[in-house]
Design an enzyme around this catalytic site. Structure first.
Site, short mmCIF file in Angstrom:
data_model
loop_
_atom_site.label_atom_id
_atom_site.label_comp_id
_atom_site.label_asym_id
_atom_site.label_seq_id
_atom_site.Cartn_x
_atom_site.Cartn_y
_atom_site.Cartn_z
N ASP A 24 -16.59 0.79 -14.33
CA ASP A 24 -15.98 0.53 -13.03
C ASP A 24 -15.88 -0.98 -12.76
O ASP A 24 -16.69 -1.75 -13.26
CB ASP A 24 -16.82 1.21 -11.93
N GLY A 27 -10.34 -3.36 -11.33
CA GLY A 27 -9.44 -3.86 -10.29
C GLY A 27 -10.00 -5.12 -9.66
O GLY A 27 -9.29 -6.12 -9.48
N ARG A 28 -11.29 -5.10 -9.33
CA ARG A 28 -11.90 -6.27 -8.69
C ARG A 28 -11.97 -7.46 -9.65
O ARG A 28 -11.79 -8.60 -9.26
CB ARG A 28 -13.30 -5.91 -8.17
N ARG A 37 -4.13 -5.55 -10.57
CA ARG A 37 -5.23 -4.65 -10.95
C ARG A 37 -5.12 -4.18 -12.40
O ARG A 37 -6.12 -4.07 -13.11
CB ARG A 37 -5.21 -3.40 -10.05
N HIS A 41 -7.47 -3.35 -16.14
CA HIS A 41 -7.56 -2.17 -17.02
C HIS A 41 -7.34 -2.59 -18.47
O HIS A 41 -8.01 -2.09 -19.38
CB HIS A 41 -6.54 -1.11 -16.62
N SER A 70 -10.82 13.05 -12.18
CA SER A 70 -9.88 13.99 -11.57
C SER A 70 -9.47 13.49 -10.18
O SER A 70 -8.43 13.90 -9.65
CB SER A 70 -10.47 15.40 -11.51
N TRP A 73 -6.14 10.54 -9.57
CA TRP A 73 -4.72 10.82 -9.29
C TRP A 73 -4.34 10.38 -7.89
O TRP A 73 -3.17 10.24 -7.57
CB TRP A 73 -4.42 12.33 -9.44
N ARG A 75 -4.66 7.58 -6.71
CA ARG A 75 -4.25 6.16 -6.72
C ARG A 75 -2.73 6.03 -6.65
O ARG A 75 -2.00 6.99 -6.91
CB ARG A 75 -4.78 5.49 -7.98
N LEU A 135 -20.67 7.48 -35.14
CA LEU A 135 -20.81 7.52 -33.69
C LEU A 135 -19.80 8.54 -33.17
O LEU A 135 -18.69 8.63 -33.69
CB LEU A 135 -20.46 6.14 -33.10
N ARG A 189 -23.64 2.39 -14.90
CA ARG A 189 -22.43 2.21 -14.09
C ARG A 189 -22.29 0.73 -13.80
O ARG A 189 -23.19 0.11 -13.22
CB ARG A 189 -22.50 2.98 -12.77
N ILE A 196 -22.46 8.62 -8.67
CA ILE A 196 -22.13 9.33 -9.91
C ILE A 196 -20.62 9.64 -9.97
O ILE A 196 -20.07 9.85 -11.04
CB ILE A 196 -22.94 10.65 -10.01
C1 IPE Z 1 -14.98 6.27 -11.29
O1 IPE Z 1 -14.45 5.09 -10.80
C2 IPE Z 1 -14.15 6.81 -12.38
C3 IPE Z 1 -13.88 5.92 -13.51
C4 IPE Z 1 -14.47 4.80 -13.81
C5 IPE Z 1 -12.88 6.41 -14.37
P1 IPE Z 1 -13.79 4.98 -9.36
O2 IPE Z 1 -13.65 3.54 -9.10
O3 IPE Z 1 -12.58 5.81 -9.29
O4 IPE Z 1 -14.92 5.64 -8.45
P2 IPE Z 1 -15.09 5.71 -6.88
O5 IPE Z 1 -13.97 6.51 -6.36
O6 IPE Z 1 -15.08 4.30 -6.35
O7 IPE Z 1 -16.41 6.36 -6.68
C1 IPE Z 2 -12.36 1.49 -13.16
O1 IPE Z 2 -12.01 0.36 -12.47
C2 IPE Z 2 -11.22 2.06 -13.96
C3 IPE Z 2 -10.66 3.31 -13.45
C4 IPE Z 2 -11.11 4.00 -12.45
C5 IPE Z 2 -9.50 3.81 -14.12
P1 IPE Z 2 -11.37 0.45 -11.03
O2 IPE Z 2 -9.89 0.52 -11.19
O3 IPE Z 2 -11.98 1.51 -10.24
O4 IPE Z 2 -11.75 -0.98 -10.43
P2 IPE Z 2 -12.25 -1.29 -8.97
O5 IPE Z 2 -13.42 -0.40 -8.70
O6 IPE Z 2 -11.12 -1.03 -8.06
O7 IPE Z 2 -12.63 -2.74 -9.02
MG MG Z 3 -13.60 1.62 -8.99
#
Ligand code: IPE
Ligand code: IPE
Ligand code: MG
Length: 253
Positions: A24, A27-28, A37, A41, A70, A73, A75, A135, A189, A196
């Protein structure tokens, strides 16, 4: 099939056999650099490549990463479509290298919403690498922990309706998507959130949890080593007392 941590006490060692990561903060990471963003990725894929390499070197046998939930989507459509294209390109570009390095690739999640090309590429990547043993890299894509439990339940009841009233944890477990792997020893995480987010709900029952503020694209070998050192300091009691663990192999001893 592997034992369940709530039924038997698993073997533990200094190096986790199975590491599960919620990647995670992409984007930030990009936003901090005044980038879109999706640039985060893109860098996230590189961070994953580094972690895969490090896990092979360390002797971790299973690495499971959450790539798309799941819930993702929800986004904006252009971000979702970028992620799908990135996933496809990553598979096409990396699969031969994974294979050369004896890495088995698995993908878990509900594939029904992916387009045909992506479904086919996933299938080919899995078949090509099915017998590799250095692995097992499992990518969770359109995955949700509740979905996993539900689909397992449905499959079990369909195949063994006579067990409907009496099935046990051992009957149920083979139907979960991660039935080929031991439960994660270490969960990581990145990105600062301490939740979670519907990742492997069933399998995380006795996993050691590690949270870091480091954003996923910046998560490197040094950061992985820090997580493993933290793991090594834990005492995994699985319900027992500290005294009962004297002389037993356990991280932190
Ligand atoms: C969780 O990340 C899922 C993935 C890293 C693929 P999110 O960034 O979508 O989680 P929430 O919604 O902030 O909990
Ligand atoms: C995790 O990074 C990747 C995916 C969920 C696909 P995020 O895209 O959630 O990044 P933040 O949390 O917005 O920084
Ligand atoms: Mg995130």
């Amino acid at each position: 099939m592997h034992d369940s941590s709530t039924l038997t006490i698993p073997q533990v060692g200094d190096i986790p056999r199975h590491v599960a990561i919620i990647m995670d903060g992409n984007g930030r990471w990009a936003k901090q650099r005044f980038m879109p963003r999706v640039a985060g990725h893109q860098r996230g894929v590189e961070a994953l490549r580094d972690s895969v390499k490090a896990c092979v070197e360390l002797g971790v046998k299973y690495l499971t990463v959450f790539a798309f939930s799941s819930e993702n989507w929800r986004r904006p459509a252009d971000e979702v479509s970028f992620l799908m294209t990135l996933f496809l390109k990553m598979l096409e570009r990396e699969i031969s290298k994974l294979h050369q390095n004896n890495i088995r690739l698995r993908i878990i999640g509900d594939r029904s919403r992916f387009d045909d090309k992506l479904k086919q590429t996933m299938q080919e990547a899995e078949s090509l690498t099915a017998n590799n043993s250095a692995l097992t890299l499992t990518i969770a894509a359109n995955y949700g922990g509740r979905w996993d439990v539900m689909q397992a339940m449905q499959s079990l009841l369909k195949e063994k309706p006579h067990l409907a009233q009496t099935f046990t944890e051992a009957d149920f477990q083979p139907y979960l998507t991660m039935n080929d792997a031991p439960e994660p020893d270490l969960f990581i995480r990145t990105g600062g959130e301490q939740r979670i987010s519907n990742f492997m709900l069933w399998q995380l029952a006795y996993t050691e949890l590690y949270f870091t503020d480091t954003l996923w694209p910046a998560f490197d070998r040094n950061e992985l080593d820090k997580a493993i050192v933290s793991y090594q300091k834990r005492e995994r009691r699985f319900g027992r007392t500290s005294e009962q663990l004297e002389g037993q192999p356990s991280p932190g001893r």
